[in-house]
Enzyme design. Structure first.
Site, PDB file in Angstrom:
ATOM      1  N   ASP A 142       6.092   2.735   1.599  1.00  0.00           N
ATOM      2  CA  ASP A 142       5.158   1.717   2.059  1.00  0.00           C
ATOM      3  C   ASP A 142       4.464   2.257   3.313  1.00  0.00           C
ATOM      4  OD1 ASP A 142       3.861  -0.509   3.107  1.00  0.00           O
ATOM      5  OD2 ASP A 142       5.483  -1.897   2.602  1.00  0.00           O
ATOM      6  N   HIS A 143       3.170   2.466   3.215  1.00  0.00           N
ATOM      7  CA  HIS A 143       2.439   3.084   4.329  1.00  0.00           C
ATOM      8  C   HIS A 143       2.337   2.153   5.536  1.00  0.00           C
ATOM      9  CE1 HIS A 143       0.385   6.518   5.803  1.00  0.00           C
ATOM     10  NE2 HIS A 143      -0.040   6.946   4.623  1.00  0.00           N
ATOM     11  N   ARG A 144       2.735   0.890   5.383  1.00  0.00           N
ATOM     12  CA  ARG A 144       2.721  -0.018   6.522  1.00  0.00           C
ATOM     13  C   ARG A 144       3.906   0.233   7.459  1.00  0.00           C
ATOM     14  NH1 ARG A 144       2.699  -5.605   3.319  1.00  0.00           N
ATOM     15  NH2 ARG A 144       4.365  -4.408   2.284  1.00  0.00           N
ATOM     16  N   PRO A 149       0.847  -1.201   0.000  1.00  0.00           N
ATOM     17  CA  PRO A 149       0.000   0.000   0.000  1.00  0.00           C
ATOM     18  C   PRO A 149       0.876   1.242   0.000  1.00  0.00           C
ATOM     19  CG  PRO A 149       0.093  -0.936   2.198  1.00  0.00           C
ATOM     20  CD  PRO A 149       0.900  -1.856   1.324  1.00  0.00           C
TER      21      PRO A 149
END
Length: 497
Positions: free
Chosen positions: A467-469, A294
């Site tokens: 990576d938004h994680r 994401p």
């Protein structure tokens, strides 16, 4: 008597299971030395010259240029010791006399005594033992009705090994008369040229038992599968291009899922470019990145005037020239020291973010063979001169197709200088499984407010896809702002030198 040794395509490391023959470096009848390169192959990672661990006379070659072979498939046979007979060197495609019984890996002889030894020092991941059984090719057990085919060879342990790529002793008419009950290949395993061909059929819903292969011993080639897919799209029957005119056509293959989903208004014809080798690997990796990560992108414009002046001053002082990419890399490593969340990857099985201590910096390089991402090891421990030299070395190797799999893997962060293509901005796709990529556009004169005055300055657009994680927008924005500050005021870097 000379021993005839069979040299098989070795394990090239990094999980690679097949390679395409690009160019043969030896001919049948040539004398080769131990560890002499004999063939140039292309894998999904790089172009590699494969050395032969034996010295002697080449008696046979297996595979044509442009053909894909799985790991463990025979490459060539070499007569070691006394010179091979003229009869053994006469054939460039079949196994020489006495060579069909070879059952071991690169270290096995046709006599089975294993007394001859190679260098044992060929490639990463290469061993002299036999390849895993799952990599062996499967051959038909019978080709005619009422008459069994020649039996396979047996090694000392009783294991059965089918000689790969052996010419069929059964006439074409007998092959045409083979029983077709239960499909063209009966109930046994279907022989295909490589795992890629089997995957191509599976992904398109094609039943391989409906095909009659045009290769040796009825082996199904990639061309056979592609022809079947084209025939299924047009609703025509599938027939082998090598079959006699009187041979009945095989039953039509089932309609592939991809063809069924294709809109009726799609244009016909066109040029089809296979996604294989480096380009295929890039396509797979980018697709995986888009489906698993994401990602989000932020960007900022920065005044690079002072950075360009600092570089000019460095190069005017003598010594090796410093590249702009090296200065940007040095800025990246300093920023990653402040924001280590972006030098990480996500372990999806453990549901953990793994932060890494070392920075192995990848950089995108465009070549005639497609986009590759060489990796500078321990970039955080290098100065600008060392980074410049390593970038130059890897770029030259990339353009010449000499990068090794180790030089194309293991990156932890990627720098993409797309400004060389004359564009200002982009939204990079993260190089899976990394957590971020910094994109750098072209540096061009633009109107800019500098010290309260409107002036013409050298401006660059920086974009960060992350990576938004692994972090939120605050961390990503802080990283990008620090990079921009170093570009605008290179003296900021002095704190980390």
């Amino acid at each position: 008597m000379a021993q005839v040794l069979e040299f098989k395509l070795p394990d090239l490391g990094e999980g690679l299971t097949e390679a395409e023959i690009v160019r043969w470096l030896v001919q049948v009848g040539d004398v080769v030395a131990i560890d002499q390169p004999v063939v140039e192959v292309e894998t999904a990672k790089a172009m590699v010259e494969v050395p032969c661990p034996y010295g002697g006379v080449v008696t046979a070659r297996f595979g044509e240029e442009g053909e894909e072979l799985p790991v463990g498939a025979p490459l060539l046979t070499v007569a070691v010791g006394e010179p091979a007979s003229s009869g053994g060197a006469a054939s460039g495609t079949g196994s020489p006399s006495g060579g069909e019984g070879s059952t071991g890996g690169a270290g096995s002889s046709s006599g089975g005594d294993g007394s001859a030894e190679g260098s044992g020092n060929v490639l990463v991941g290469y061993g002299t033992g036999a390849p895993p059984a799952r990599r062996r090719r499967v051959r038909p057990t019978a080709l005619t009705s009422g008459a069994p085919a020649a039996g396979p060879a047996h090694d000392s342990a009783g294991a059965t090994t089918a000689p790969a790529r052996r010419r069929s002793a059964v006439p074409a008419a007998s092959v045409a008369a083979a029983p077709t009950s239960g499909g063209a290949h009966g109930e046994g395993p279907v022989p295909v040229i490589s795992p890629l061909v089997r995957r191509l059929a599976r992904e398109n819903g094609l039943d391989l038992r409906a095909l009659r292969g045009s290769g040796p011993d009825g082996l199904i080639l990639r061309a056979d599968v592609e022809q079947a897919l084209r025939a299924a799209q047009t609703g025509t029957a599938v027939a082998s291009p090598a079959a006699p005119a009187a041979q009945p056509a095989a039953r039509p293959a089932p309609q592939p899922a991809a063809a069924a989903a294709r809109p009726s208004s799609a244009p016909a014809g066109g040029v089809r470019v296979p996604l294989k080798g480096v380009r295929g690997a890039v396509a797979d990796k980018l697709s995986r990145s888009r489906s698993e990560i994401p990602d989000a992108t932020c960007w900022v414009d920065a005044d690079a005037t002072e950075l360009m002046r600092a570089r000019a001053a460095m190069n005017a002082a003598g010594g090796p020239k410093i590249s702009l990419l090296a200065l940007l890399a040095r800025i990246c490593t300093a920023a990653l020291a402040r924001f280590p969340e972006l030098n990480s990857y996500v372990d999806t099985d453990a549901r953990e973010v793994v932060q890494l201590d070392q920075v192995h910096l990848g950089f995108a390089a465009q070549t005639d063979r497609g986009l590759v991402v060489p990796v500078v090891r321990d970039a955080h421990a290098r100065d600008a001169e060392s980074l410049t030299a390593e970038f130059a070395r890897l770029t030259e190797a990339a353009r010449e197709g000499r990068l090794t799999p180790a030089e194309l893997t293991g990156g932890t962060f990627t720098l993409n200088n797309y400004g060389v293509f004359g564009v200002d901005g982009s939204t990079p796709i993260i190089n899976h499984p990394e957590a971020a990529m910094l994109g750098v556009g072209r540096i061009v004169p633009k109107p800019w407010v500098h010290e309260g005055e409107l002036a013409v300055r050298q401006v660059v657009q920086l974009s960060l896809t992350f990576d938004h994680r692994v972090c939120d927008g605050g961390t990503a924005g802080g990283f990008l702002r620090y990079v921009a500050d170093c570009v605008e005021q290179p003296a900021v870097l002095l704190r980390t030198l």
